[in-house]
Enzyme design. Structure first.
Site, PDB file in Angstrom:
ATOM      1  N   LYS A 260     100.712  61.587 -47.956  1.00 27.40           N
ATOM      2  CA  LYS A 260     100.876  62.983 -47.514  1.00 27.40           C
ATOM      3  C   LYS A 260     102.057  63.051 -46.559  1.00 27.40           C
ATOM      4  CE  LYS A 260      99.398  62.378 -43.027  1.00 27.40           C
ATOM      5  NZ  LYS A 260     100.285  62.431 -41.865  1.00 27.40           N
TER       6      LYS A 260
ATOM      7  N   ASP B 116      92.573  61.851 -40.658  1.00 30.67           N
ATOM      8  CA  ASP B 116      93.405  62.239 -41.805  1.00 30.67           C
ATOM      9  C   ASP B 116      92.682  62.091 -43.147  1.00 30.67           C
ATOM     10  OD1 ASP B 116      95.656  62.980 -40.443  1.00 30.67           O
ATOM     11  OD2 ASP B 116      96.785  61.135 -40.841  1.00 30.67           O
TER      12      ASP B 116
HETATM   13  O1  C5P Z   1      91.755  59.434 -36.487  1.00 31.90           O
HETATM   14  P1  C5P Z   1      92.822  58.401 -36.401  1.00 31.90           P
HETATM   15  O2  C5P Z   1      92.254  57.026 -36.163  1.00 31.90           O
HETATM   16  O3  C5P Z   1      93.777  58.425 -37.534  1.00 31.90           O
HETATM   17  O4  C5P Z   1      93.698  58.759 -35.096  1.00 31.90           O
HETATM   18  C1  C5P Z   1      94.476  57.815 -34.429  1.00 31.90           C
HETATM   19  C2  C5P Z   1      94.621  58.210 -32.973  1.00 31.90           C
HETATM   20  O5  C5P Z   1      95.460  59.358 -32.847  1.00 31.90           O
HETATM   21  C3  C5P Z   1      93.328  58.599 -32.297  1.00 31.90           C
HETATM   22  O6  C5P Z   1      92.679  57.467 -31.763  1.00 31.90           O
HETATM   23  C4  C5P Z   1      93.792  59.549 -31.200  1.00 31.90           C
HETATM   24  O7  C5P Z   1      94.247  58.809 -30.081  1.00 31.90           O
HETATM   25  C5  C5P Z   1      95.005  60.219 -31.822  1.00 31.90           C
HETATM   26  N1  C5P Z   1      94.665  61.543 -32.406  1.00 31.90           N
HETATM   27  C6  C5P Z   1      94.456  62.617 -31.552  1.00 31.90           C
HETATM   28  N2  C5P Z   1      94.133  63.846 -32.083  1.00 31.90           N
HETATM   29  C7  C5P Z   1      94.035  64.021 -33.418  1.00 31.90           C
HETATM   30  C8  C5P Z   1      94.252  62.938 -34.311  1.00 31.90           C
HETATM   31  C9  C5P Z   1      94.562  61.707 -33.757  1.00 31.90           C
HETATM   32  O8  C5P Z   1      94.538  62.478 -30.329  1.00 31.90           O
HETATM   33  N3  C5P Z   1      93.727  65.225 -33.904  1.00 31.90           N
END
Ligand code: C5P
Length: 293
Positions: free
Chosen positions: A10, A136
């Site tokens: 994406k 995601d």
């Molecule tokens: O959910 P994912 O593990 O992909 O996200 C990685 C990091 O990015 C999270 O641990 C967080 O610190 C940050 N993040 C965030 N807000 C979001 C998505 C991700 O702060 N909406």
């Protein structure tokens, strides 16, 4: 029997950070778009537990890999007599803002339901499992052009934009999503939360709507990472009609109005970048191409 699925990448055509949530994540408003760069995920019901083989990229093949975690979670939820063997052929650069790991996790969950004919696993449950693996992941059950709100994990399908050529350029630098969000929060701590204006993305949206979109993380990431800035500037200088950071980077996406040759673009870019020329994909194409025949 082994079935192979395409696990598409994406990009984020738009990304607004609206504020910090009580769970430590950020409230987002983002527009995702599927592109035809893909990994191949092959699944087979065999052996015991989860076995993962990763071809290329020297990625971990244990619980540090989201594809592995997705299969383990599926088996915890819907136990099986047999195990799952996964082969993952990587083409999507890691840590590039292209959602490769998240897409792989969604492909594993979706594919296992197909293979096991697990009728008890509803779409909603699959999305819920995906959400627990990463913010995601839910987008990849929808695909095409879609709005992500909440942590980026509450997905609403948008009318598909017509498919068009897209360039993805990933500089050789790792950008940590968590640290980009942390720094963005520190920098904007004393600012008003952005007033969520209307997102002009109607039923008859065309690519013009993307000109009025942006990525709130772009200024921070291009100023912190000279490698990203160089790629971004090179794409602008090469005449791209639109250049944007995808997610928290490091990949920059670009659209060119006229023709541009790989060689011409490559001559302007730092030599260690990964360059991909592909197409955006509509939701129906994502569904049609999902299983490799
Ligand atoms: O959910 P994912 O593990 O992909 O996200 C990685 C990091 O990015 C999270 O641990 C967080 O610190 C940050 N993040 C965030 N807000 C979001 C998505 C991700 O702060 N909406």
């Amino acid at each position: 029997m082994r079935t192979t699925y395409r696990s598409f990448a994406k990009v984020n055509l738009h990304l607004e950070v609206l504020g910090l949530r009580p769970d430590g994540y950020h409230e987002l408003r983002t527009v995702f778009q599927s592109v035809d760069l893909c990994d191949l995920v092959s699944l087979e019901i065999a052996g015991r537990g989860v076995q993962l083989e990763v071809v290329d990229q020297g990625l971990p093949s244990d619980g540090r890999n989201l594809a592995y975690r997705a299969a383990a979670l599926f088996l915890e939820t819907w136990p099986l007599a047999d195990g799952v063997r996964i082969t993952l052929e990587k083409h999507i650069p890691m840590g590039g803002g292209l959602g490769g790991g998240s897409s792989n996790a969604a492909s594993v969950l979706h594919g296992l339901r197909d293979l096991l004919d697990a009728k008890q696993a509803s779409d909603g449950q699959l999305v819920q499992l995906g959400r627990s693996l990463g913010a995601d992941v839910p987008f990849f059950f929808t695909g095409g052009t879609a709005l992500g709100s909440g942590r980026g994990d509450e997905i609403t399908a948008l009318p598909d934009l017509p498919e068009r050529q897209i360039w993805l350029v990933t500089p050789a630098v790792e950008v940590s999503t968590a640290s980009v969000f942390r720094e963005y929060r520190e920098l904007t701590a004393d600012q008003e939360v952005s007033s969520m204006g209307p997102l002009v993305w109607g039923e008859d949206a065309d690519w013009g709507v993307v000109d009025g979109s942006w990525n709130d993380l772009e200024t921070l990431v291009t100023s912190r990472f000279p490698e990203v800035r160089r790629v971004y500037n090179a794409l602008v200088e090469a005449g791209a009609g639109l250049v944007r950071l995808s997610g928290s980077g490091a990949t920059c996406l670009a659209f060119f109005e006229g023709a541009i040759e790989n060689a011409e673009l490559a001559s302007r870019l730092p030599s260690n970048c990964r360059v991909f020329r592909g197409r955006t994909l509509s939701r129906s194409m994502v569904q049609r191409l999902r299983v490799v025949q």
